[in-house]
Design a protein around this motif. Structure first.
Motif, PDB file in Angstrom:
ATOM      1  N   LYS A 199      -3.708   1.393  -3.386  1.00  0.00           N
ATOM      2  CA  LYS A 199      -4.741   2.316  -2.884  1.00  0.00           C
ATOM      3  C   LYS A 199      -4.388   3.774  -3.161  1.00  0.00           C
ATOM      4  CE  LYS A 199      -6.524  -0.774   0.722  1.00  0.00           C
ATOM      5  NZ  LYS A 199      -7.730  -1.094  -0.058  1.00  0.00           N
TER       6      LYS A 199
ATOM      7  N   LYS B   2      -7.842   7.163  -6.615  1.00  0.00           N
ATOM      8  CA  LYS B   2      -9.136   7.495  -6.010  1.00  0.00           C
ATOM      9  C   LYS B   2      -9.793   8.598  -6.839  1.00  0.00           C
ATOM     10  CE  LYS B   2      -7.297   6.237  -1.484  1.00  0.00           C
ATOM     11  NZ  LYS B   2      -6.975   6.668  -0.104  1.00  0.00           N
TER      12      LYS B   2
ATOM     13  N   ASP C 147     -11.222   2.030  -5.146  1.00  0.00           N
ATOM     14  CA  ASP C 147     -11.025   2.848  -3.953  1.00  0.00           C
ATOM     15  C   ASP C 147     -11.804   4.156  -3.998  1.00  0.00           C
ATOM     16  OD1 ASP C 147      -9.168   1.182  -2.417  1.00  0.00           O
ATOM     17  OD2 ASP C 147      -7.825   1.492  -4.109  1.00  0.00           O
TER      18      ASP C 147
ATOM     19  N   GLU D 121       0.835  -1.200   0.000  1.00  0.00           N
ATOM     20  CA  GLU D 121       0.000   0.000   0.000  1.00  0.00           C
ATOM     21  C   GLU D 121       0.869   1.249   0.000  1.00  0.00           C
ATOM     22  OE1 GLU D 121      -3.514   2.062   2.726  1.00  0.00           O
ATOM     23  OE2 GLU D 121      -3.110  -0.098   2.874  1.00  0.00           O
TER      24      GLU D 121
ATOM     25  N   THR E 251     -15.218   6.488  -3.268  1.00  0.00           N
ATOM     26  CA  THR E 251     -16.132   6.588  -2.131  1.00  0.00           C
ATOM     27  C   THR E 251     -17.505   7.035  -2.627  1.00  0.00           C
ATOM     28  OG1 THR E 251     -15.747   8.936  -1.651  1.00  0.00           O
ATOM     29  CG2 THR E 251     -14.154   7.354  -0.754  1.00  0.00           C
TER      30      THR E 251
END
Length: 523
Positions: free
Chosen positions: A205, A208, A241, A17, A243
């Motif tokens: 990760k 995003k 990843d 990560e 939201t």
């Protein structure tokens, strides 16, 4: 539902990560191997970036110094770089270089699985992972099998014309490292991401995106993946990843070409169930009530339906359920219109007024190598217009190019096989409901061998198999001149529907050579 005969996708390599480098200052003094210099700018951009941060860089590439001469010269001519920190290992890789390096910057086209050199590395990054780690910019990310480049280019053009300080990079041959220092929390960055670039982000990760788009999914790169499920698994990383405050824009239409042996004809439905973001859909026909996204009405206009809080101020004020965000376009083709419609949706989400979106995208000329109009030739009373669609590297795209102009075209196609079913080309040409090409010319290659078999099965006539662009274009010119009474306008479209390796360096080199040869022969 998947085909039980298709093997499950192999377990991908998962990276730690985050990023090996905790800050830009952390790069200084590190021994870094750049694996794959290449000719498309990604390796070169990484070298420049790392040298400017004070790293000691070793470039290693299986290509020779002669093959990489343009990139090496570009670096050597740059007097702002510290060349004492740069060395080369060309024509080979050595395991000790990877063992001794603090970090390896990997080319996305290099597989990790079974690669002893990458297995020996202490840490692995890519130009994309470095960029995502260090930038604060809001990201608009696009992946898919068809239409990625057109979509990101239309988005970028729209953002710039609307007044945003925006940037464009990724698989479109511009490394985002070239503009990293110019980005901030208010500079939207549009990234085109291939499945290979996404695969290199497994576990990190770092990706995003505020807005993620997956364009049409069909079988591609099956010589690399050997499984449709493995290919799609990498595509899914674009929303992994996100939201609930983000957006995922997905296909709504069924398409038998999406199958690839999986019995799935709409990957958008699969993705919609998995993403945590707000799901928006795009379609060629009106979306059902309650489904948000964009579609084309019967007149071809682009219609947008969003939750009220995301609609334009005019729609909110007047209680409207939809906005018209797209009308007339300069670029041809139904599939191109859908790409631009997705760009219009992004602009709506970014707060651009619908009337402004219509004006801006109505003036977009398209992009190089994508149904690119570049030359006109006059032969008595006949005008011949040439279009370069060299970035068409899948058969479905080539098939669509024959229908994009609403009239019969002179169709130039063929190239190198990459493990795909080439039959969509023959299926479209032989379909009585399709617009038939007035003539078809084939460029030699392993994909062309498969096209020939499909043509033979369906009784499709064609003009030769030519071993070079020169031979094909000279024959085409002779054939046009032979029709002495021809008048009006003819469209010639070069849409290979296959990869370019062997005869050309890549699809962009292929397109550039095609344009050059056309201008020489049809002067």
């Amino acid at each position: 539902m998947s085909d039980l005969n298709e093997p499950l996708p192999p377990v991908p390599h998962v990276y730690p990560e985050g990023c090996y480098f905790k800050s830009l200052q952390d790069i200084a003094g590190k021994k870094i191997v750049v694996m794959g210099l290449g000719l498309n700018g990604g390796g070169e951009a990484a070298v420049r970036f790392l040298l400017k941060q004070g790293a000691k860089v070793l470039v290693t590439d299986m290509k020779t110094k002669e093959q990489l001469a343009p990139t090496i010269k570009s670096l050597s001519d740059d007097k702002t770089l510290n060349h004492s920190n740069l060395s080369y290992r060309l024509g080979e890789h050595r395991i000790e270089d990877f063992e001794e390096a603090d970090c390896v910057i990997k080319n996305p086209g290099v597989k990790y699985d079974g690669n002893k050199y990458l297995a020996a590395a202490k840490a692995i990054e890519t130009d994309i992972s470095l960029f995502l780690n260090f930038t604060k910019a809001p990201v608009i990310a696009v992946t898919g099998s068809k239409g990625k480049s057109s979509t990101v280019s239309a988005i970028y053009y729209g953002l710039k014309q609307a007044g945003f300080d925006a940037y464009l990079g990724g698989n479109i041959t511009v490394s985002p490292l070239t503009f990293l220092e110019k980005t901030s929390g208010t500079t939207p960055v549009v990234l085109e991401l291939s499945s290979w670039q996404l695969a290199d982000l497994h576990g990190r990760k770092l990706l995003k995106p505020h807005i993620a788009i997956i364009t049409k999914i069909i079988p591609d790169h099956q010589n690399f993946y050997h499984s449709m499920l493995a290919y799609v698994a990498d595509k899914k990383l674009i929303y992994a990843d996100q939201t609930k405050d983000d957006f995922t824009i997905l296909d709504f239409d069924e398409d038998p070409a999406a199958d690839g042996g999986t019995l799935i004809t709409n990957w958008g439905n699969i993705f919609a169930k998995e993403t945590k973001a707000q799901v928006l859909r795009y379609s060629k026909t009106k979306l059902p009530a309650g489904v948000y996204g964009v579609w084309q009405d019967k007149e071809g206009k682009g219609i947008c339906r969003l939750p009220q809080k995301y609609m334009s101020r005019y729609a909110q004020t007047h209680g409207k359920e939809t906005d018209t965000i797209l009308k007339n376009l300069l670029v041809p083709g139904k599939h191109m219109r859908l790409n631009v419609l997705n760009a219009a949706l992004v602009l709506e989400l970014m707060g651009v007024a619908p009337e402004q979106i219509i004006d801006i995208l109505g003036s977009w000329n398209g992009i190089e190598h994508r149904l690119e109009y570049f030359h006109e030739w006059q032969n008595n009373e006949l005008t011949v217009r040439f279009y370069n669609d060299s970035a068409s590297t899948v058969p479905e795209s080539a098939a669509e190019s024959t229908q994009a102009f609403g009239e019969p075209v002179i169709f130039l196609t063929g190239g190198t096989d990459k493990g795909l079913d080439l039959s969509p080309i023959a299926q479209t040409i032989s379909n009585p409901l399709s617009i038939q090409p007035s003539a078809t010319y084939l460029l030699a290659g392993s994909a062309t061998d498969k096209i020939l078999a499909d043509f033979a099965d369906r009784g499709i006539r064609h003009n030769g198999v030519y071993n070079s662009l020169d031979d094909m274009l000279k024959t085409l010119k002779e054939d046009i001149i032979a029709h002495k009474g021809a008048r009006g306008t003819k469209v010639v479209v070069f849409s290979p529907g296959s990869t370019s390796f062997g005869m050309f360096t890549n699809e962009f080199d292929r397109g550039n050579q095609f344009k050059q040869k056309v201008k020489e022969i049809f002067s």
